[in-house]
Design a protein around this motif. Structure first.
Motif, PDB file in Angstrom:
ATOM      1  N   TYR A 182     -21.306   8.758 -15.838  1.00 41.09           N
ATOM      2  CA  TYR A 182     -22.658   8.456 -16.298  1.00 41.09           C
ATOM      3  C   TYR A 182     -23.453   7.549 -15.366  1.00 41.09           C
ATOM      4  O   TYR A 182     -24.608   7.253 -15.673  1.00 41.09           O
ATOM      5  N   GLN A 236     -26.765  15.511 -12.784  1.00 39.16           N
ATOM      6  CA  GLN A 236     -28.047  14.871 -12.476  1.00 39.16           C
ATOM      7  C   GLN A 236     -28.394  15.137 -11.013  1.00 39.16           C
ATOM      8  O   GLN A 236     -27.570  15.613 -10.237  1.00 39.16           O
ATOM      9  N   GLY A 383     -28.973  13.797 -27.188  1.00 41.18           N
ATOM     10  CA  GLY A 383     -29.230  14.234 -25.823  1.00 41.18           C
ATOM     11  C   GLY A 383     -28.491  15.480 -25.375  1.00 41.18           C
ATOM     12  O   GLY A 383     -28.180  15.614 -24.190  1.00 41.18           O
ATOM     13  N   TYR A 390     -25.842  18.585 -21.130  1.00 41.21           N
ATOM     14  CA  TYR A 390     -26.242  17.209 -20.839  1.00 41.21           C
ATOM     15  C   TYR A 390     -27.572  17.130 -20.081  1.00 41.21           C
ATOM     16  O   TYR A 390     -28.204  16.070 -20.052  1.00 41.21           O
ATOM     17  N   THR A 391     -28.002  18.215 -19.455  1.00 42.94           N
ATOM     18  CA  THR A 391     -29.158  18.177 -18.552  1.00 42.94           C
ATOM     19  C   THR A 391     -30.354  18.902 -19.163  1.00 42.94           C
ATOM     20  O   THR A 391     -30.263  20.091 -19.486  1.00 42.94           O
ATOM     21  N   LEU A 398     -37.570  16.641 -21.119  1.00 46.71           N
ATOM     22  CA  LEU A 398     -36.974  15.313 -21.276  1.00 46.71           C
ATOM     23  C   LEU A 398     -37.955  14.350 -21.934  1.00 46.71           C
ATOM     24  O   LEU A 398     -37.596  13.586 -22.833  1.00 46.71           O
ATOM     25  N   LYS A 415     -29.616   5.898 -28.474  1.00 45.66           N
ATOM     26  CA  LYS A 415     -29.043   6.876 -27.551  1.00 45.66           C
ATOM     27  C   LYS A 415     -27.539   6.906 -27.783  1.00 45.66           C
ATOM     28  O   LYS A 415     -26.809   6.008 -27.391  1.00 45.66           O
ATOM     29  N   LYS A 418     -23.975   8.601 -25.068  1.00 43.71           N
ATOM     30  CA  LYS A 418     -24.379   9.277 -23.835  1.00 43.71           C
ATOM     31  C   LYS A 418     -25.291   8.345 -23.064  1.00 43.71           C
ATOM     32  O   LYS A 418     -26.051   7.567 -23.666  1.00 43.71           O
ATOM     33  N   GLU A 420     -28.386   8.601 -20.333  1.00 41.73           N
ATOM     34  CA  GLU A 420     -29.315   9.603 -19.820  1.00 41.73           C
ATOM     35  C   GLU A 420     -29.663   9.354 -18.339  1.00 41.73           C
ATOM     36  O   GLU A 420     -29.395   8.274 -17.802  1.00 41.73           O
ATOM     37  N   TRP A 424     -35.298   9.454 -18.174  1.00 35.50           N
ATOM     38  CA  TRP A 424     -35.414   9.375 -19.633  1.00 35.50           C
ATOM     39  C   TRP A 424     -35.852   7.965 -20.034  1.00 35.50           C
ATOM     40  O   TRP A 424     -36.761   7.789 -20.859  1.00 35.50           O
ATOM     41  N   TYR A 425     -35.223   6.958 -19.437  1.00 31.32           N
ATOM     42  CA  TYR A 425     -35.572   5.566 -19.762  1.00 31.32           C
ATOM     43  C   TYR A 425     -36.947   5.213 -19.194  1.00 31.32           C
ATOM     44  O   TYR A 425     -37.680   4.408 -19.784  1.00 31.32           O
ATOM     45  N   GLN A 437     -28.670   1.397 -26.909  1.00 32.62           N
ATOM     46  CA  GLN A 437     -27.908   2.186 -25.952  1.00 32.62           C
ATOM     47  C   GLN A 437     -26.407   2.063 -26.184  1.00 32.62           C
ATOM     48  O   GLN A 437     -25.820   0.999 -26.082  1.00 32.62           O
TER      49      GLN A 437
END
Length: 544
Positions: A182, A236, A383, A390-391, A398, A415, A418, A420, A424-425, A437
């Motif tokens: 992550y 990602q 998410g 995940y994407t 998003l 969240k 997961k 992100e 996203w943030y 989080q």
């Protein structure tokens, strides 16, 4: 400011202008060479375009409305790190070769097809939609060329996230390893690059999913009920960027609303004997504060340098869901010479925001935002995307989830197990949405007795599992620290993988004393952290 970032690097615009717009007379032989170069470039671009045109998603059971907008040429082409922006970069998302081999196999001689990075191999949008188990290894390969404008620069290869255990090679030379599904990581690949022409990247990934002790949230090998399909491999954005020998490596920004100030901690590599780090805070076009940190490096040393600058922010405009005001931050690294040459520049932002707890006039603890009691209400945001897992299919998708969360009347989202992508943030920061989080659960995550079955027991992890958990907890906090939207850390959920609770909650508070800590959300409460969080299925309910 960041919404106006151009996805085309400045060096490309400049070189394109010089090469194709300047009128000049050249010899016939030179003209033939130029035409040959142009033809070769055109053929390469055509081949790439044909491959992209032939790509299509795998036939997934459910596709979102954004799937049609996914381009094999430029998937997720936005700059991936909005709080640490450099002008020049090259996006490596797109079609890569892939292969699935036995776990201990060497790099494959033959590749099985193409995969669309950065979508997980199990997803429809990857074009593959195949499972990879703990006895297998996933391989990626692609080529790239270093832009001419990057000459005499160090070249960094950046990954937003890869799940879980990655090894990276450039031109058959190992440039680095990383464990963690992550967090972002980077390698300096300069010494592995070819002097001219194409370069090759090969990435191997091993992801044991629920057969390993690592944090993995709701990913399981046999999905069903509340447990979901794995997201193995690159999920990602992957990108390149040039830096000078002296460059900023990372920053940590801490607002202090009560003191009307912001503290900027920096880590940078300093090549000259003397280096100035300049910081400027702006609000729109107005400069609010600026300062300079001077550093003297010992001769021959290449150790990272740490420096701190505290700047006054007079009459600060606060960040909140109602008024998500952000200040822009620019950091410049200058060599100390007659010219004072700028060797690096990074752009960021921050919000003047404070989260805290106080007792009211009846002695009850209240959560406050910016020194005012603040009631938070929001959904559990997991998410997962039916087509991208995940994407998210696109950056618009998003952002959409966050925009709809606010339109539905919520001011917060949790969240859930997961982490992100950084964007996203960024959208949560821009829109104004508070975030609780979680650290993704792992190891024996399925240990759950239901919301009324808390017995105060904890699992015992192996030393390896403990080290992995703590490393990824620290990586999550370090990586997300600068986002004003995040107000609460949640190390455990309902006893899933819960261990050594008091020590872990105290460690979380030590890593980030500026935020609140929700001990074990919904279960197995211990005397540590800031919040007792009760879950009731079905509700409503309240703890006695």
């Amino acid at each position: 400011m960041f919404d106006r970032l151009c996805p085309v690097p400045t060096w490309l615009l400049k070189q394109g202008g010089k090469r194709f717009t300047k009128r000049r007379v050249i010899p016939i032989q030179g003209l033939r060479v130029t035409r040959f170069f142009f033809l070769a470039t055109l053929l390469t671009a055509t081949a790439t375009g044909l491959a992209a045109a032939e790509w299509k998603p795998a036939p997934g059971p459910l596709m979102t409305r954004w799937a049609k907008d996914v381009s094999a040429k430029k998937p997720l082409n936005e700059y991936p790190r909005p709080q640490f922006v450099r002008e020049d970069w090259q996006n490596l998302n797109g079609l890569w070769d892939y292969a699935i081999t036995p776990k201990d196999a060497t790099a494959p001689a033959q590749w099985q097809g193409q995969i669309l990075v950065p979508f997980p191999v199990e997803s429809a949008l990857s074009g593959v939609m195949k499972r990879v188990n703990e006895k297998e290894q996933l391989w990626y390969k692609r080529t790239f060329e270093v832009p001419r404008g990057w000459k005499n620069k160090r070249v960094m290869l950046n990954f937003g996230a890869v799940d879980w255990d990655a090894m990276v090679f450039v031109n058959a030379k190992e440039v680095g390893k990383h464990q963690g599904g992550y967090d972002a990581f980077s390698f300096d690949i300069t010494d592995a690059l070819n002097a001219k022409g194409k370069n090759e990247i090969v990435v191997s990934v091993w992801d044991p999913t629920d057969a390993g002790p690592q944090p993995r949230g709701k990913q399981v090998s046999k999905p069903g009920g509340i447990w979901y399909t794995p997201s193995s491999g690159i999920w990602q954005t992957v990108w390149l960027e040039p830096v000078s020998d002296a460059h900023i490596e990372r920053i940590k920004v801490t607002p202090n609303l009560d003191q009307e100030s912001v503290t900027i901690e920096t880590v940078f590599l300093s090549a000259p004997m003397w280096t100035d780090l300049k910081a400027e805070v702006t609000d729109g076009w107005r400069t609010v504060a600026e300062g300079t940190l001077r550093h003297e490096r010992k001769a021959g040393s290449r150790d990272p340098t740490r420096g701190t600058i505290t700047l006054k922010i007079p009459r600060p405009k606060t960040w909140s869901p109602e008024t998500p005001h952000l200040y822009d931050l620019k950091l410049e690294l200058h060599s100390i010479s007659k010219t004072g040459k700028k060797v690096d520049e990074v752009k960021s932002y921050f919000g003047m925001r404070k989260i805290s707890m106080v007792r009211d006039d009846k002695g009850r603890l209240r959560i406050q935002l910016n020194n005012t009691n603040y009631f938070q209400v929001g959904p559990l945001d997991q998410g997962f995307w039916p087509d991208g897992l995940y994407t998210a299919p696109t950056d618009e998708a998003l952002r959409y989830d966050l925009e709809m969360t606010k339109k539905l009347g919520f001011n917060m989202a949790r969240k859930h197990v997961k982490v992100e992508p950084a964007r996203w943030y960024y959208h949560a920061d821009k829109i104004g949405l508070l975030v609780w989080q979680d650290l993704p659960s792992g190891d024996k995550s399925a240990r759950w007795r239901g919301p009324s079955g808390y017995d105060g027991e904890e699992m015992k992890r192996t030393p390896e599992s403990t080290a992995i958990y703590e490393r990824e907890l620290k990586a999550m906090i370090d990586g997300l620290y600068n986002h004003p939207s995040i107000v609460i850390w949640v190390p455990f959920n309902e006893g899933w993988g819960q261990f050594d609770t008091v020590r872990i909650l105290n460690l979380t508070k030590q890593l980030d004393p500026t935020r609140l800590v929700d001990g074990a959300s919904g279960g197995n409460h211990f005397p540590a952290g800031d919040i007792i969080d009760h879950h009731q299925y079905p509700g409503p309910g309240a703890p006695s």
